[in-house]
Design a protein around this motif. Structure first.
Motif, mmCIF file in Angstrom:
data_model
loop_
_atom_site.group_PDB
_atom_site.id
_atom_site.type_symbol
_atom_site.label_atom_id
_atom_site.label_comp_id
_atom_site.label_asym_id
_atom_site.label_seq_id
_atom_site.Cartn_x
_atom_site.Cartn_y
_atom_site.Cartn_z
ATOM 1 N N UNK A 90 0.814 -1.212 0.000
ATOM 2 C CA UNK A 90 0.000 0.000 0.000
ATOM 3 C C UNK A 90 0.853 1.269 0.000
ATOM 4 N N UNK A 91 0.577 2.145 -0.979
ATOM 5 C CA UNK A 91 1.247 3.442 -1.064
ATOM 6 C C UNK A 91 0.303 4.585 -0.706
ATOM 7 N N UNK A 92 -0.975 4.436 -1.096
ATOM 8 C CA UNK A 92 -1.963 5.478 -0.830
ATOM 9 C C UNK A 92 -3.206 4.860 -0.203
ATOM 10 N N UNK A 93 -3.571 5.360 0.975
ATOM 11 C CA UNK A 93 -4.827 4.974 1.623
ATOM 12 C C UNK A 93 -5.632 6.240 1.832
ATOM 13 N N UNK A 94 -6.784 6.320 1.167
ATOM 14 C CA UNK A 94 -7.609 7.517 1.243
ATOM 15 C C UNK A 94 -9.008 7.154 1.728
ATOM 16 N N UNK A 95 -9.306 7.568 2.973
ATOM 17 C CA UNK A 95 -10.619 7.336 3.575
ATOM 18 C C UNK A 95 -11.312 8.661 3.882
ATOM 19 N N UNK A 96 -10.813 9.741 3.320
ATOM 20 C CA UNK A 96 -11.287 11.095 3.635
ATOM 21 C C UNK A 96 -12.779 11.276 3.393
ATOM 22 N N UNK A 139 3.548 -0.256 7.591
ATOM 23 C CA UNK A 139 3.422 -0.490 6.151
ATOM 24 C C UNK A 139 4.589 0.204 5.455
ATOM 25 N N UNK A 140 5.530 -0.575 4.989
ATOM 26 C CA UNK A 140 6.824 -0.049 4.529
ATOM 27 C C UNK A 140 6.721 0.898 3.341
ATOM 28 N N UNK A 141 5.668 0.741 2.515
ATOM 29 C CA UNK A 141 5.580 1.523 1.282
ATOM 30 C C UNK A 141 4.601 2.689 1.354
ATOM 31 N N UNK A 142 3.961 2.868 2.508
ATOM 32 C CA UNK A 142 2.918 3.888 2.623
ATOM 33 C C UNK A 142 3.501 5.297 2.486
ATOM 34 N N UNK A 173 10.486 6.774 12.488
ATOM 35 C CA UNK A 173 11.450 7.559 11.717
ATOM 36 C C UNK A 173 12.186 6.694 10.707
ATOM 37 N N UNK A 174 12.713 5.597 11.173
ATOM 38 C CA UNK A 174 13.594 4.797 10.321
ATOM 39 C C UNK A 174 12.814 4.130 9.184
ATOM 40 N N UNK A 175 13.194 4.435 7.971
ATOM 41 C CA UNK A 175 12.616 3.776 6.807
ATOM 42 C C UNK A 175 11.259 4.271 6.387
ATOM 43 N N UNK A 176 10.701 5.271 7.050
ATOM 44 C CA UNK A 176 9.368 5.744 6.690
ATOM 45 C C UNK A 176 9.397 6.505 5.377
ATOM 46 N N UNK A 177 8.447 6.173 4.505
ATOM 47 C CA UNK A 177 8.317 6.874 3.223
ATOM 48 C C UNK A 177 7.185 7.897 3.247
ATOM 49 N N UNK A 178 6.502 8.025 4.377
ATOM 50 C CA UNK A 178 5.345 8.912 4.462
ATOM 51 C C UNK A 178 5.681 10.329 4.020
ATOM 52 N N UNK A 179 4.893 10.824 3.067
ATOM 53 C CA UNK A 179 5.067 12.193 2.586
ATOM 54 C C UNK A 179 3.912 13.099 3.006
ATOM 55 N N UNK A 180 2.706 12.541 3.040
ATOM 56 C CA UNK A 180 1.542 13.340 3.408
ATOM 57 C C UNK A 180 0.676 12.563 4.400
ATOM 58 N N UNK A 181 0.321 13.215 5.500
ATOM 59 C CA UNK A 181 -0.580 12.645 6.504
ATOM 60 C C UNK A 181 -1.651 13.682 6.798
ATOM 61 N N UNK A 182 -2.896 13.363 6.436
ATOM 62 C CA UNK A 182 -4.011 14.295 6.638
ATOM 63 C C UNK A 182 -4.942 13.721 7.704
ATOM 64 N N UNK A 183 -4.983 14.371 8.843
ATOM 65 C CA UNK A 183 -5.809 13.914 9.958
ATOM 66 C C UNK A 183 -6.793 14.983 10.417
ATOM 67 N N UNK A 184 -6.857 16.100 9.721
ATOM 68 C CA UNK A 184 -7.672 17.222 10.167
ATOM 69 C C UNK A 184 -9.162 16.878 10.131
#
Length: 269
Positions: A177-183, A198-201, A222-233
């Protein structure tokens, strides 16, 4: 009737997408095919692709943005080699038939931006890499097993529906999983733990729901995280922001504010 359906030609199966007066008008606007009386084989029809080896077996239906009206016909199950079903940005109504959700070789299923109702089905294909059900009228919870046996899914998008319930723990099985969108749904309960594993998220969109509780610490690993965008608002979260987000080298956008003007964090602390 079962015998008849088993004997349907590919052309007859495809024409099940052409429904009513509006469907016929749609078919007449297509460059080639879309009639049982068409002399052209299905592989030449607008939006259809066939297997590159045998050049006769339909493997892809992509009618995105063609103003197609109607429902998703269960007859499509008679195309067992279908890999792509893309009907996004049309006027598709009704539910997603179980016969279609159970098709064994689907790799991409995109019915976004339609008027589809009913519930989110469990998909049988283990080859799926894309599921896009966004911008519809789907209701109810996600299936408990929605992530089970789906370790190839890279995009799972159900944003802008009216889905409820919690996020099933099987999301942790979606290793690719790279993109999970439940917005923009009505999801509730705690944010699922294990998403940070999830290593590829890269893109996590959980905004505009009713999630409560704290942000799981593993999300800010921190280590190995690829997360670029996290939207929790626009949820009902509480507690503190995990400090480790400050050291996440790839993180570009962290949206946490519940106000109309969201605060974009490039440097968090």
């Amino acid at each position: 009737t079962k015998r008849q359906s088993a004997m349907m030609s590919q052309e007859e199966i495809l024409v099940s997408l052409v429904q009513g007066r509006d469907g016929k008008a749609w078919a007449e606007r297509q460059q080639t095919g879309w009639s049982v009386y068409s002399k052209e084989p299905a592989c030449t029809w607008t939006g259809i692709q066939c297997d590159s080896m045998d050049r006769t077996t339909v493997v892809s239906i992509d009618l995105s943005g063609t103003k197609l009206e109607g429902t998703i016909p269960p007859e499509l199950e008679k195309l067992p080699n279908l890999r792509v079903l893309a009907l996004g940005s049309n006027e598709i109504r009704g539910n997603i038939p179980s016969q279609v959700a159970n098709m064994p070789n689907l790799e991409k299923f995109n019915v976004s931006d339609n008027f589809i109702t009913g519930t989110v089905p469990s998909f049988a294909s283990r080859l799926l890499n894309t599921v896009d059900l966004s911008k519809n009228r789907l209701a109810g919870p996600l299936p408990e097993d929605f992530g089970t046996n789906h370790d190839r899914i890279m995009l799972y998008d159900v944003m802008k529906n009216i889905l409820t319930g919690t996020v099933p723990g099987s999301v942790r099985d979606m290793e690719a999983l790279e993109t999970l969108s439940l917005s923009d749904n009505h999801f509730s309960g705690l944010l699922p733990t294990g998403l940070g594993m999830l290593q590829n998220l890269k893109y996590l969109y959980l905004d505009d729901n009713y999630f409560v509780g704290t942000i799981p610490a593993d999300l800010a690993r921190v280590q190995g995280s690829l997360l670029e965008e996290v939207w929790l608002q626009d949820n009902r979260l509480s507690g503190t922001v995990p400090v480790a987000f400050a050291d996440s080298s790839n993180l570009l956008d962290l949206y946490l504010d519940g106000k109309e003007e969201y605060y974009v964090c490039d440097y968090f602390f």
